[in-house]
Design an enzyme around this catalytic site. Structure first.
Site, PDB file in Angstrom:
ATOM      1  N   ASP A 121     -56.537  19.703 125.664  1.00 44.24           N
ATOM      2  CA  ASP A 121     -55.907  20.951 126.124  1.00 44.24           C
ATOM      3  C   ASP A 121     -54.402  20.748 126.301  1.00 44.24           C
ATOM      4  O   ASP A 121     -53.960  20.102 127.247  1.00 44.24           O
ATOM      5  CB  ASP A 121     -56.551  21.359 127.465  1.00 44.24           C
ATOM      6  CG  ASP A 121     -55.885  22.583 128.076  1.00 44.24           C
ATOM      7  OD1 ASP A 121     -55.010  23.171 127.410  1.00 44.24           O
ATOM      8  OD2 ASP A 121     -56.232  22.937 129.212  1.00 44.24           O
ATOM      9  N   GLU A 130     -32.325  -1.911 125.969  1.00 43.33           N
ATOM     10  CA  GLU A 130     -32.353  -2.923 127.037  1.00 43.33           C
ATOM     11  C   GLU A 130     -32.568  -2.212 128.379  1.00 43.33           C
ATOM     12  O   GLU A 130     -31.617  -1.958 129.109  1.00 43.33           O
ATOM     13  CB  GLU A 130     -31.021  -3.670 127.099  1.00 43.33           C
ATOM     14  CG  GLU A 130     -30.632  -4.385 125.834  1.00 43.33           C
ATOM     15  CD  GLU A 130     -29.263  -5.053 125.969  1.00 43.33           C
ATOM     16  OE1 GLU A 130     -29.130  -6.189 125.507  1.00 43.33           O
ATOM     17  OE2 GLU A 130     -28.327  -4.444 126.535  1.00 43.33           O
ATOM     18  N   GLU A 140     -34.333  -7.379 134.005  1.00 45.29           N
ATOM     19  CA  GLU A 140     -34.258  -6.893 132.618  1.00 45.29           C
ATOM     20  C   GLU A 140     -35.127  -7.780 131.753  1.00 45.29           C
ATOM     21  O   GLU A 140     -35.151  -8.999 131.930  1.00 45.29           O
ATOM     22  CB  GLU A 140     -32.817  -6.919 132.108  1.00 45.29           C
ATOM     23  CG  GLU A 140     -32.688  -6.334 130.723  1.00 45.29           C
ATOM     24  CD  GLU A 140     -31.243  -6.291 130.218  1.00 45.29           C
ATOM     25  OE1 GLU A 140     -31.002  -6.819 129.119  1.00 45.29           O
ATOM     26  OE2 GLU A 140     -30.373  -5.744 130.918  1.00 45.29           O
ATOM     27  N   HIS A 189     -28.985   0.196 127.794  1.00 43.78           N
ATOM     28  CA  HIS A 189     -28.085   0.101 126.648  1.00 43.78           C
ATOM     29  C   HIS A 189     -28.951   0.124 125.393  1.00 43.78           C
ATOM     30  O   HIS A 189     -29.973  -0.553 125.335  1.00 43.78           O
ATOM     31  CB  HIS A 189     -27.274  -1.200 126.712  1.00 43.78           C
ATOM     32  CG  HIS A 189     -26.512  -1.351 127.998  1.00 43.78           C
ATOM     33  ND1 HIS A 189     -26.139  -2.574 128.516  1.00 43.78           N
ATOM     34  CD2 HIS A 189     -26.063  -0.431 128.879  1.00 43.78           C
ATOM     35  CE1 HIS A 189     -25.497  -2.385 129.658  1.00 43.78           C
ATOM     36  NE2 HIS A 189     -25.444  -1.097 129.890  1.00 43.78           N
TER      37      HIS A 189
END
Length: 471
Positions: free
Chosen positions: A53, A132, A223, A272
């Site tokens: 749906d 990144e 990161e 980035h």
């Protein structure tokens, strides 16, 4: 080698899969899913799809035309590392049952159209993207917003503000200072094992990891760098990455967020995005110009800079995004390019080989929908190439130390979500070229985002009591 439907059916047998999980992405970039028991998952799912749906998905269909199909992509098959039972995950496109075409507002379909447009334009065969994304891992977070007031409280044993807390087993005392999280070893970096676990889970799912580390913000900012890939595949990987980070953090009793600015006074989280366009096995960004760039690459940068404020509505899609994009704090708000300057919105990374030549667009953040963000940046860049939009001279000085007369000439990204939506409404022809984005989809997107703006505008903020209570 891409996986075929036959390969997936074999995999289901070999891995003794109990459920097949069909996944797709909504307008805001949130992954959604529905699970099918393996006995109900036949080969025909790859041809006929699976009904769902579409009217219940934010920004999608009206109730009067709600039936939609999920078409699984066999090449996306991977085992889910987080379920108790063996589950196979498949990324899907949302398809209109009436004509069998990709749904106009389905982000993955739009990303596929952007790839097709690149080929049909004759400019290139493939666009590579390498995002990144930064993110935070906290011990816990609580908030409340109601008529009586509001609050938010972040708990992080790693944070500088936790030095006065009493912990069971004692306070360890080893902490990075504000903006000091880049890169002290454990025990100051408490998240090494969690990041290791995230990386191993990503590799299991076919996402190649290149690097991981603690980031600048002291309270658990991290990161994980993963390999570049072609546009749609890389956006698929981004969804796998988010899912993996949230779930590994969860399994350690912690909570992860991609919010661009969860903490006041420390660095925010950006994403980035490295990008390049190739044709016939050649990197079209490589040349003899500034920092080893070709004219093609410079025009591509020109397109990104020209359309940056419209792009902001897609690459920086929340009201919180603009808490990060504030002048004077290292944020990449300046619409300029440079091989050295990290406050420029387009940076040209130093590379060892011309093959690796690329442009890094620095203003996006990880709350963006990667399918839409990568497609929109590609369309802006290609518009620059087609119209030979030169970005002017690079700015290699510190952009915050420029003489006022020169600084005035450098434009900035948007300062609020409503400003970005306004720019997207005025500057969208570059996105609708070749039918990649439709006006209908962009209208629906802007309406969805304006709801967020209105809610934000109407909500009294605690800092306003600080500033105005005694006025």
């Amino acid at each position: 080698m891409a996986l075929s439907a036959n390969d997936v059916m074999k995999m289901i047998k070999e891995k003794e899969v109990k459920f097949v999980d069909l996944r797709f992405t909504d307008t805001r970039g949130k992954e959604q899913h529905v699970s099918v028991p393996v006995k109900a998952f036949e080969m025909d799912k790859f041809e006929s799809g699976h009904f769902f749906d579409g009217s219940s998905i934010a920004g999608w269909k009206g109730i009067e035309a709600s039936d939609m199909l999920l078409m699984p992509d066999p090449d996306s098959a991977r085992m889910d590392p987080f379920t108790d039972e063996p589950v196979l995950n498949l990324t899907c496109d949302a398809v209109e049952p009436s004509d069998g075409k990709g749904y106009d507002r389905d982000p993955r379909t739009i990303a596929k159209r952007a790839e097709a447009y690149l080929k049909s334009s004759g400019l290139g065969d493939v666009a590579y993207f390498g995002p990144e994304p930064e993110f935070f891992i906290f011990d816990s977070v609580t908030w409340n917003v109601d008529m009586s007031g509001c609050f938010v409280k972040i708990k992080s044993e790693e944070a500088p503000w936790s030095s006065g807390e009493e912990y069971e087993g004692g306070n360890m005392g080893h902490r990075a200072p504000v903006k000091g999280g880049y890169f002290p070893v454990p025990p100051a970096d408490t998240l090494q094992d969690i990041r290791n676990a995230i990386c191993l889970a990503l590799e299991q799912q076919g996402v190649e990891v290149e690097v991981h580390h603690h980031e600048v913000a002291a309270a658990g900012q991290c990161e994980i760098g993963t390999k570049f890939n072609s546009l749609v595949k890389r956006a698929d990987w981004m969804q796998i990455l988010k899912y993996t980070i949230w779930n590994v953090a969860h399994s350690y009793g912690k909570t992860a967020t991609f919010m661009p600015k969860p903490i006041v006074g420390d660095n925010g989280s950006g994403m980035h995005v490295h990008q390049s366009v190739w044709k016939g096995g050649q990197n079209l960004f490589s040349g003899n110009g500034y920092a080893g760039l070709s004219d093609f690459a410079l025009y591509y940068i020109g397109g990104i800079i020209k359309h940056a404020r419209a792009l902001n509505a897609i690459t920086n899609p929340g009201t919180n995004s603009y808490k990060r994009l504030v002048p004077g704090f290292e944020a990449p708000i300046n619409l300029a390019y440079s091989s050295r300057n990290r406050s420029a919105s387009c940076r040209i990374p130093l590379v060892t080989s011309p093959k690796a030549r690329r442009v890094e667009v620095r203003f996006p953040d990880p709350t963006s929908n990667s399918y839409l963000a990568f497609a929109a940046m590609l369309m802006a860049g290609l518009d620059g190439v087609q119209n030979k939009i030169h970005p002017g001279d690079p700015i290699d000085k510190n952009l915050y130390d420029l003489p006022p007369a020169q600084a005035k000439k450098v434009q900035n990204v948007c300062s609020s979500l409503d400003m970005a939506i306004d720019h997207l409404n005025k500057d969208r022809d570059f996105l609708t070229k070749g039918g990649v984005f439709s006006d209908d989809m962009l209208d629906a997107y802007c309406a969805l985002k304006m709801e967020e703006v209105t809610r934000f505008r109407m909500t009294t903020h605690p800092v306003e009591f600080d500033m105005y209570y005694s006025s």
